[in-house]
Design a protein around this motif. Structure first.
Motif, PDB file in Angstrom:
ATOM      1  N   GLU A 184       1.178  -0.961   0.471  1.00 29.19           N
ATOM      2  CA  GLU A 184       0.129   0.028   0.164  1.00 29.19           C
ATOM      3  C   GLU A 184       0.691   1.508   0.281  1.00 29.19           C
ATOM      4  OE1 GLU A 184      -4.737   0.304   1.262  1.00 29.19           O
ATOM      5  OE2 GLU A 184      -3.023  -0.088   3.558  1.00 29.19           O
ATOM      6  N   ASP A 204     -12.915   1.345   1.010  1.00 28.47           N
ATOM      7  CA  ASP A 204     -12.297   0.372   1.237  1.00 28.47           C
ATOM      8  C   ASP A 204     -13.043  -0.920   0.502  1.00 28.47           C
ATOM      9  OD1 ASP A 204     -11.592   1.242   3.757  1.00 28.47           O
ATOM     10  OD2 ASP A 204     -12.965   1.569   4.985  1.00 28.47           O
ATOM     11  N   THR A 205     -14.687  -0.099   0.293  1.00 29.28           N
ATOM     12  CA  THR A 205     -15.352  -1.122  -0.883  1.00 29.28           C
ATOM     13  C   THR A 205     -14.895  -1.893  -2.197  1.00 29.28           C
ATOM     14  OG1 THR A 205     -16.917  -1.167  -0.084  1.00 29.28           O
ATOM     15  CG2 THR A 205     -16.951  -1.532  -2.344  1.00 29.28           C
ATOM     16  N   ARG A 207     -11.026  -1.236  -2.375  1.00 31.31           N
ATOM     17  CA  ARG A 207      -9.675  -2.064  -1.905  1.00 31.31           C
ATOM     18  C   ARG A 207      -9.705  -4.045  -1.377  1.00 31.31           C
ATOM     19  NH1 ARG A 207      -7.069  -2.726   3.125  1.00 31.31           N
ATOM     20  NH2 ARG A 207      -4.977  -2.280   3.964  1.00 31.31           N
ATOM     21  N   ALA A 208     -11.208  -3.620  -1.082  1.00 30.55           N
ATOM     22  CA  ALA A 208     -11.708  -5.142  -0.837  1.00 30.55           C
ATOM     23  C   ALA A 208     -11.532  -5.759  -2.102  1.00 30.55           C
ATOM     24  CB  ALA A 208     -12.711  -5.062   0.079  1.00 30.55           C
ATOM     25  N   GLU A 209     -12.080  -4.867  -3.224  1.00 37.24           N
ATOM     26  CA  GLU A 209     -12.759  -5.873  -4.422  1.00 37.24           C
ATOM     27  C   GLU A 209     -10.710  -5.639  -5.447  1.00 37.24           C
ATOM     28  OE1 GLU A 209     -15.161  -6.359  -6.570  1.00 37.24           O
ATOM     29  OE2 GLU A 209     -16.723  -6.768  -4.066  1.00 37.24           O
ATOM     30  N   MET A 211      -8.368  -6.644  -3.661  1.00 37.40           N
ATOM     31  CA  MET A 211      -7.766  -7.472  -3.245  1.00 37.40           C
ATOM     32  C   MET A 211      -8.263  -9.110  -3.726  1.00 37.40           C
ATOM     33  SD  MET A 211      -7.278  -6.915   0.661  1.00 37.40           S
ATOM     34  CE  MET A 211      -8.024  -5.787   1.737  1.00 37.40           C
ATOM     35  N   LYS A 212     -10.103  -9.311  -4.099  1.00 38.51           N
ATOM     36  CA  LYS A 212     -10.576 -10.025  -4.543  1.00 38.51           C
ATOM     37  C   LYS A 212      -9.886  -9.911  -6.114  1.00 38.51           C
ATOM     38  CE  LYS A 212     -14.499 -10.461  -3.968  1.00 38.51           C
ATOM     39  NZ  LYS A 212     -16.513 -10.212  -4.436  1.00 38.51           N
ATOM     40  N   GLY A 216      -6.601 -11.844  -4.078  1.00 39.90           N
ATOM     41  CA  GLY A 216      -7.122 -12.624  -2.245  1.00 39.90           C
ATOM     42  C   GLY A 216      -5.806 -12.655  -1.944  1.00 39.90           C
ATOM     43  N   GLY A 220      -5.667 -10.664   5.152  1.00 39.10           N
ATOM     44  CA  GLY A 220      -6.687  -9.659   4.870  1.00 39.10           C
ATOM     45  C   GLY A 220      -6.193  -7.935   4.417  1.00 39.10           C
ATOM     46  N   ARG A 221      -5.508  -7.738   4.037  1.00 42.87           N
ATOM     47  CA  ARG A 221      -4.599  -6.229   3.964  1.00 42.87           C
ATOM     48  C   ARG A 221      -3.290  -6.361   3.180  1.00 42.87           C
ATOM     49  NH1 ARG A 221      -0.212  -4.980   6.266  1.00 42.87           N
ATOM     50  NH2 ARG A 221       0.655  -6.649   8.514  1.00 42.87           N
ATOM     51  N   SER A 254      -0.818 -13.726  -0.178  1.00 42.63           N
ATOM     52  CA  SER A 254      -1.107 -13.941  -1.790  1.00 42.63           C
ATOM     53  C   SER A 254      -0.623 -15.160  -3.149  1.00 42.63           C
ATOM     54  CB  SER A 254      -0.759 -12.767  -2.317  1.00 42.63           C
ATOM     55  OG  SER A 254      -1.770 -11.811  -1.578  1.00 42.63           O
TER      56      SER A 254
END
Length: 258
Positions: A184, A204-205, A207-209, A211-212, A216, A220-221, A254
């Motif tokens: 990051e 945040d949304t 960022r999560a997308e 990562m997916k 993944g 979690g970060r 990852s």
């Protein structure tokens, strides 16, 4: 860490931000004299570092940096090639013309090769030194849409690094690879902000997308630049004196391979 690098002379490329900046400051914290390289001079807030403005994606830039290292530091004990990135357009292989391929290779591969070629003679003469090449997990798991050239260049860097270690380790110079996953940095934060704006969502949304989308990250970060810098500093220290020719992945789990 307070005195791990007391009296050591360290060169860090890409030192204006991200992993490069965190690494330069970590070595300085450890007592080293640090010369940080970036395309533009480091801001006054970085006055604890010696800086040189040079584009090491060019032959001329590498030559000027090597000359500065030898004239201003009198030699070098640790070289960290933290420079890297991709500015290629999306669209897969068809979007990468000759110029784009040359840019990716010069920035992510030849910059390290050229600087090593300039600086290794003095390290071999003193019989000691450490070189850390910052590669990427994309060397093993490339993303074709927009970073195919970057991934190929980092794979070349990893292969070159391993071969170089076999040649110079018997002469006192250790060579290692650090392979980060998504970290990051300022650039990646800006990317998430652009994605959020485009999708009409929040940071945040988005960022999560993202990562997916990259498969993944089990913890979690993303990494932080400081976490990568800590690993680089350990490998360059005398505490890792028997480590050479190896790759150290830091990606939060990852990459789904052994």
């Amino acid at each position: 860490m307070a005195s791990d690098f007391h009296g050591k002379r360290v060169l860090v490329t890409g030192a204006s931000r991200g992993i490069g900046r965190a690494t330069a400051l970590k070595f300085r914290e450890g007592g080293a004299t640090v010369l940080g390289v970036a395309r533009t001079a480091l801001e006054s807030a970085d006055d604890q570092l010696i800086s040189i403005a040079a584009d090491v994606a060019t032959i001329e830039g590498c030559t000027s940096v090597a000359e500065a290292v030898l004239s201003r530091l009198g030699g070098v004990d640790v070289v960290v090639h933290a420079l890297g990135g991709s500015h290629a357009p999306g669209g897969g292989f068809a979007a990468l013309d000759e110029d784009e391929w040359a840019k990716e290779m010069n920035l992510n591969f030849f910059s390290a090769v050229r600087l090593d070629r300039e600086l290794l003679p003095s390290m071999l003469e003193q019989g000691s030194g450490v070189i850390v090449h910052v590669t990427s997990i994309q060397a093993q798991s490339p993303v074709f849409e927009s970073t195919l050239g970057y991934a190929a260049a980092k794979a070349a860097l990893a292969n070159y690094s391993k071969g170089l270690s076999k040649e110079v380790s018997p002469k006192g110079v250790r060579v290692m690879r650090v392979s980060p996953g998504w970290t990051e940095t300022e650039s990646s934060v800006a990317l998430v902000e652009r994605l959020a704006d485009k999708a009409g969502s929040d940071f945040d949304t988005a960022r999560a997308e993202l990562m997916k989308a990259i498969g993944g990250i089990p913890i979690g970060r993303p990494n932080t630049p400081l976490e990568v810098a800590e690993l680089i500093a350990f490998l360059a220290s005398d505490r890792a004196a028997s480590i050479t020719g190896a790759e150290f992945r830091i990606d939060g789990g990852s990459l789904p391979v052994v």
